[in-house]
Design a protein around this motif. Structure first.
Motif, PDB file in Angstrom:
ATOM      1  N   GLY A 122       0.741   8.566  29.859  1.00  0.00           N
ATOM      2  CA  GLY A 122       1.654   8.142  28.970  1.00  0.00           C
ATOM      3  C   GLY A 122       1.432   8.749  27.558  1.00  0.00           C
ATOM      4  O   GLY A 122       2.284   9.172  26.738  1.00  0.00           O
ATOM      5  N   HIS A 123       0.244   8.810  27.343  1.00  0.00           N
ATOM      6  CA  HIS A 123      -0.329   9.519  25.823  1.00  0.00           C
ATOM      7  C   HIS A 123      -0.025  10.826  25.957  1.00  0.00           C
ATOM      8  O   HIS A 123       0.497  11.586  24.918  1.00  0.00           O
ATOM      9  CB  HIS A 123      -1.889   9.331  25.565  1.00  0.00           C
ATOM     10  CG  HIS A 123      -2.316   7.729  25.723  1.00  0.00           C
ATOM     11  ND1 HIS A 123      -3.236   7.162  26.404  1.00  0.00           N
ATOM     12  CD2 HIS A 123      -1.726   6.908  24.798  1.00  0.00           C
ATOM     13  CE1 HIS A 123      -3.517   5.892  26.024  1.00  0.00           C
ATOM     14  NE2 HIS A 123      -2.584   5.773  25.250  1.00  0.00           N
ATOM     15  N   LEU A 124      -0.145  11.441  26.961  1.00  0.00           N
ATOM     16  CA  LEU A 124       0.093  12.951  27.132  1.00  0.00           C
ATOM     17  C   LEU A 124       1.532  13.270  27.112  1.00  0.00           C
ATOM     18  O   LEU A 124       1.665  14.159  26.061  1.00  0.00           O
ATOM     19  CB  LEU A 124      -0.804  13.696  28.483  1.00  0.00           C
ATOM     20  CG  LEU A 124      -0.190  15.144  28.544  1.00  0.00           C
ATOM     21  CD1 LEU A 124      -0.974  15.768  27.494  1.00  0.00           C
ATOM     22  CD2 LEU A 124      -0.838  15.483  30.054  1.00  0.00           C
ATOM     23  N   TYR A 125       2.311  12.462  27.722  1.00  0.00           N
ATOM     24  CA  TYR A 125       3.794  12.441  27.550  1.00  0.00           C
ATOM     25  C   TYR A 125       4.234  12.298  26.155  1.00  0.00           C
ATOM     26  O   TYR A 125       5.216  13.313  25.769  1.00  0.00           O
ATOM     27  CB  TYR A 125       4.188  11.427  28.479  1.00  0.00           C
ATOM     28  CG  TYR A 125       5.618  11.432  28.423  1.00  0.00           C
ATOM     29  CD1 TYR A 125       6.367  12.557  29.142  1.00  0.00           C
ATOM     30  CD2 TYR A 125       6.660  10.304  28.253  1.00  0.00           C
ATOM     31  CE1 TYR A 125       7.943  12.703  28.887  1.00  0.00           C
ATOM     32  CE2 TYR A 125       8.043  10.321  28.487  1.00  0.00           C
ATOM     33  CZ  TYR A 125       8.623  11.352  28.856  1.00  0.00           C
ATOM     34  OH  TYR A 125       9.890  11.460  28.978  1.00  0.00           O
ATOM     35  N   SER A 126       3.749  11.547  25.402  1.00  0.00           N
ATOM     36  CA  SER A 126       4.098  11.425  23.968  1.00  0.00           C
ATOM     37  C   SER A 126       3.950  12.914  23.352  1.00  0.00           C
ATOM     38  O   SER A 126       4.944  13.194  22.534  1.00  0.00           O
ATOM     39  CB  SER A 126       3.661  10.335  23.190  1.00  0.00           C
ATOM     40  OG  SER A 126       3.975   9.048  23.822  1.00  0.00           O
ATOM     41  N   ALA A 127       2.740  13.199  23.615  1.00  0.00           N
ATOM     42  CA  ALA A 127       2.201  14.703  22.635  1.00  0.00           C
ATOM     43  C   ALA A 127       3.249  15.661  23.292  1.00  0.00           C
ATOM     44  O   ALA A 127       3.199  16.538  22.462  1.00  0.00           O
ATOM     45  CB  ALA A 127       0.658  14.720  23.177  1.00  0.00           C
ATOM     46  N   VAL A 128       3.372  15.820  24.533  1.00  0.00           N
ATOM     47  CA  VAL A 128       4.103  16.979  24.952  1.00  0.00           C
ATOM     48  C   VAL A 128       5.492  17.075  24.359  1.00  0.00           C
ATOM     49  O   VAL A 128       6.146  18.193  24.214  1.00  0.00           O
ATOM     50  CB  VAL A 128       4.037  16.926  26.427  1.00  0.00           C
ATOM     51  CG1 VAL A 128       5.001  17.888  27.157  1.00  0.00           C
ATOM     52  CG2 VAL A 128       2.448  17.246  27.149  1.00  0.00           C
ATOM     53  N   ILE A 129       6.162  15.809  24.533  1.00  0.00           N
ATOM     54  CA  ILE A 129       7.475  15.709  23.842  1.00  0.00           C
ATOM     55  C   ILE A 129       7.351  16.227  22.457  1.00  0.00           C
ATOM     56  O   ILE A 129       8.343  17.098  21.912  1.00  0.00           O
ATOM     57  CB  ILE A 129       8.019  14.331  23.936  1.00  0.00           C
ATOM     58  CG1 ILE A 129       8.396  13.798  25.310  1.00  0.00           C
ATOM     59  CG2 ILE A 129       9.440  14.355  23.043  1.00  0.00           C
ATOM     60  CD1 ILE A 129       8.596  12.335  25.287  1.00  0.00           C
TER      61      ILE A 129
END
Length: 597
Positions: free
Chosen positions: A69-76
């Motif tokens: 989930g952390h990576l998802y926020s960063a990728v968006i």
């Protein structure tokens, strides 16, 4: 009659005056925010200041290692930042770590480390993940930095001097896990693993405890009507719509004043309240100010703060859509232009949990699927409105189908020596493919051209609303259409000794390369390495990759194509190496099919 230029100039000056003026009341701050929005929307030409863009992720809590989930926020956020750069914006992108609070204090004690050492170790894990996954942040903020301490203390002093913070007594429920105060309506009964009856947060499921202590309170109750006015006047301030409605519903209820400090005897690891060494500033007030810190607050910060956009997970929506705007209104500062909210990731239909052993390590998966592969999967499958589900099988099937077979296969066909022995950007023949139906092109070919021509506008709409998955859907559909175009006309069957056939073959390749150039340009925010490889293979130079350079298939409109006749870039191998199932033949990756002859 006033000229449009004069009107725009005056609008820009008015915006500038409002942005740099000082306000002493929350009502004035809301008025300023609304007036700037009206002036911006009424101008037909962008002001110079409007070419700046500021995007943030939440700062991530360092009580545990980073997860999917952390990576998802960063990728968006990274995707939006890169897209704005393609549009010619001056974009700032901030991420970082939230390092204060009781949870950190307890986690550090459990690890046998002093809090700062503990925070540094975990923060470096986040930074390593983001660097490994090509997250192109321009500022990595840690709340333990001195610049942040100064910003928080100044912000607190502004609220205090305006009478918006007062000494009081708080009695109620508190969740250490969520670092959150809760009302009685937000708490329910549950049983812990030992069979004991406990109280839990209805939203997170985490245990809560009754707390009574003297601390400082923020007059949140005074801002309910202004928050409602803000949202009703800015219906796209919170996206997607479902979360906008959630916040509106919250604001229909009473907003009790908010405790914004903890007793120092309970919480030592945090920023002391200015002028009161017995109190520590509440972790969420501390954390939220990070967005201002990066913008340059309390010094010159208007360039960035006036164009702020936040990416947040749905679990921290109330902090960002209720508390944070209230704090900002209280301080007389503009509100964020947009709060983009995303949902969570489950694994195999279940919530990620250490006890279930299903926590996905994003760094490990990015190595297995490649950095761009992992980015593509998260943005292609992640739906902001609802939770998305992760499985390894889904990832490898999607990446093989869309990156290796469809996109990679198309590039291989069009650049293979069997079809393009000269290794050039072939010529377009208007007699073979006239602007209106005729020649050797058929109706389906013109439908494809129309879809690809409209692609930049459609993709922009989806990127701007954080529906990146929809942008990737339409790009993928166009790639399939282009593959269908090549398959339909089977250039490998044409007779090269026939001049008419040779011109038609070159035209098929030219059209396909133009489509690929479009796809490579528009995919840069999502898969930067793959896009670079694709565009380099086509011979597209770095300064020819902006959105202003797309100009799809100018030859069909009788215009020159700067790429026609250009030598292709060097062949550096397949675009995306086909993945094997993670459970079998891990060491034997297959390659995309070679071009048909």
């Amino acid at each position: 009659m006033r000229t449009p230029f004069l009107l725009v100039t005056r609008s820009c000056k008015a915006i500038h005056r409002l942005q740099h003026s000082a306000f002493v009341s929350p009502v004035s701050a809301l008025y300023r925010h609304q007036t700037i929005s009206v002036l911006r929307n009424s101008s037909t030409v962008s002001c110079k200041d409007d070419r700046s863009y500021y995007i943030t992720t939440p700062i991530f809590y360092v009580n545990a290692s980073p997860h999917l989930g952390h990576l998802y926020s960063a990728v968006i956020a990274d995707c939006l930042h890169r897209y704005k750069l393609l549009q010619g914006f001056n974009s700032k992108f901030a991420t970082g770590t939230d390092e204060h609070g009781l949870k950190i204090q307890q986690a550090a004690e459990a690890a046998g480390k002093d809090p700062l050492t503990f925070c540094t170790d975990v923060s470096e894990r986040f930074k390593h993940l983001f660097n490994s996954c090509n997250i192109s942040y321009t500022d990595y903020i840690r709340t333990t930095e001195q610049r942040h301490h100064q910003a928080v203390k100044h912000f607190w002093s502004v609220l205090w001097n305006k009478g918006l913070i007062y000494k009081g007594s708080y009695e109620g429920w508190y969740s250490t896990q969520d670092e959150s105060f809760l009302t009685a309506l937000q708490v329910g009964d549950a049983v812990d693993s030992s069979g004991n009856e406990i109280k839990v947060s209805l939203e997170s499921g985490h245990k809560v405890e009754w707390m009574k202590e003297e601390n400082y309170m923020f007059r949140l109750s005074a801002f309910r009507s202004q928050l409602l006015d803000w949202l009703k006047g800015n219906p796209r301030a919170i996206q997607p719509e479902i979360f906008y409605q959630v916040v509106l519903k919250w604001l229909q209820e009473d907003l009790p004043d908010l405790s914004v400090s903890r007793q120092r005897s309970r919480l030592q690891w945090g920023i002391p309240v200015p002028g009161d060494a017995e109190q520590t500033i509440y972790v969420w007030l501390d954390a939220l100010v990070n967005y201002l810190t990066v913008a340059g607050y309390p010094d010159i910060h208007n360039q960035w703060w006036n164009v702020a956009h936040h990416i947040v997970g749905k679990d921290i929506l109330k902090f960002h859509a209720v508390y944070w705007p209230a704090f900002l209104l209280g301080a007389g500062l503009p509100l964020p232009q947009t709060i983009y909210v995303h949902s969570h990731w489950t694994v195999g239909g279940k919530k990620m949990s250490k006890s279930l052993g299903n926590v996905v390590d994003p760094l490990e998966r990015s190595k297995q699927f490649t950095t761009d592969g992992m980015r593509y999967f998260l943005l292609r499958q992640g739906v902001p409105d609802s939770d998305s589900d992760y499985t390894d099988d889904k990832a490898f099937k999607l990446l093989n189908a869309e990156l290796a077979d469809s996109l990679g296969g198309l590039l291989n066909r069009c650049t293979a020596p069997a079809l393009n022995p000269a290794q050039i950007y072939t010529a377009f023949c208007p007699q073979s493919f006239p602007s209106e139906q005729g020649g050797r092109a058929v109706g389906e070919d013109y439908h494809m051209l129309e879809a690809v021509k409209n692609l930049p506008a459609v993709v922009e709409q989806h990127y701007e609303s954080m529906h990146v998955y929809k942008a990737l859907e339409v790009i993928s559909a166009c790639v399939r259409q282009t593959n269908g175009f090549v398959q339909r006309h089977a250039p490998w069957k044409l007779e090269r000794s026939d001049i008419t056939d040779q011109r038609w073959l070159d035209t098929i390749i030219h059209v396909s390369l133009e489509c690929l150039r479009m796809y490579g340009t528009l995919l840069q925010p999502v898969v930067p390495e793959i896009s670079d490889k694709l565009l380099s293979r086509l011979g597209v130079q770095p300064d020819e990759r902006g959105l202003a350079d797309v100009n799809f298939l100018p030859k069909i409109r009788g215009m020159d194509c700067p790429f026609e006749g250009r030598v292709l870039g060097s062949d550096t191998g397949v675009l995306f190496t086909r993945l094997d199932n993670l459970d079998i033949d891990k060491q034997n990756p297959k390659k995309t099919k070679k071009a048909k002859k």
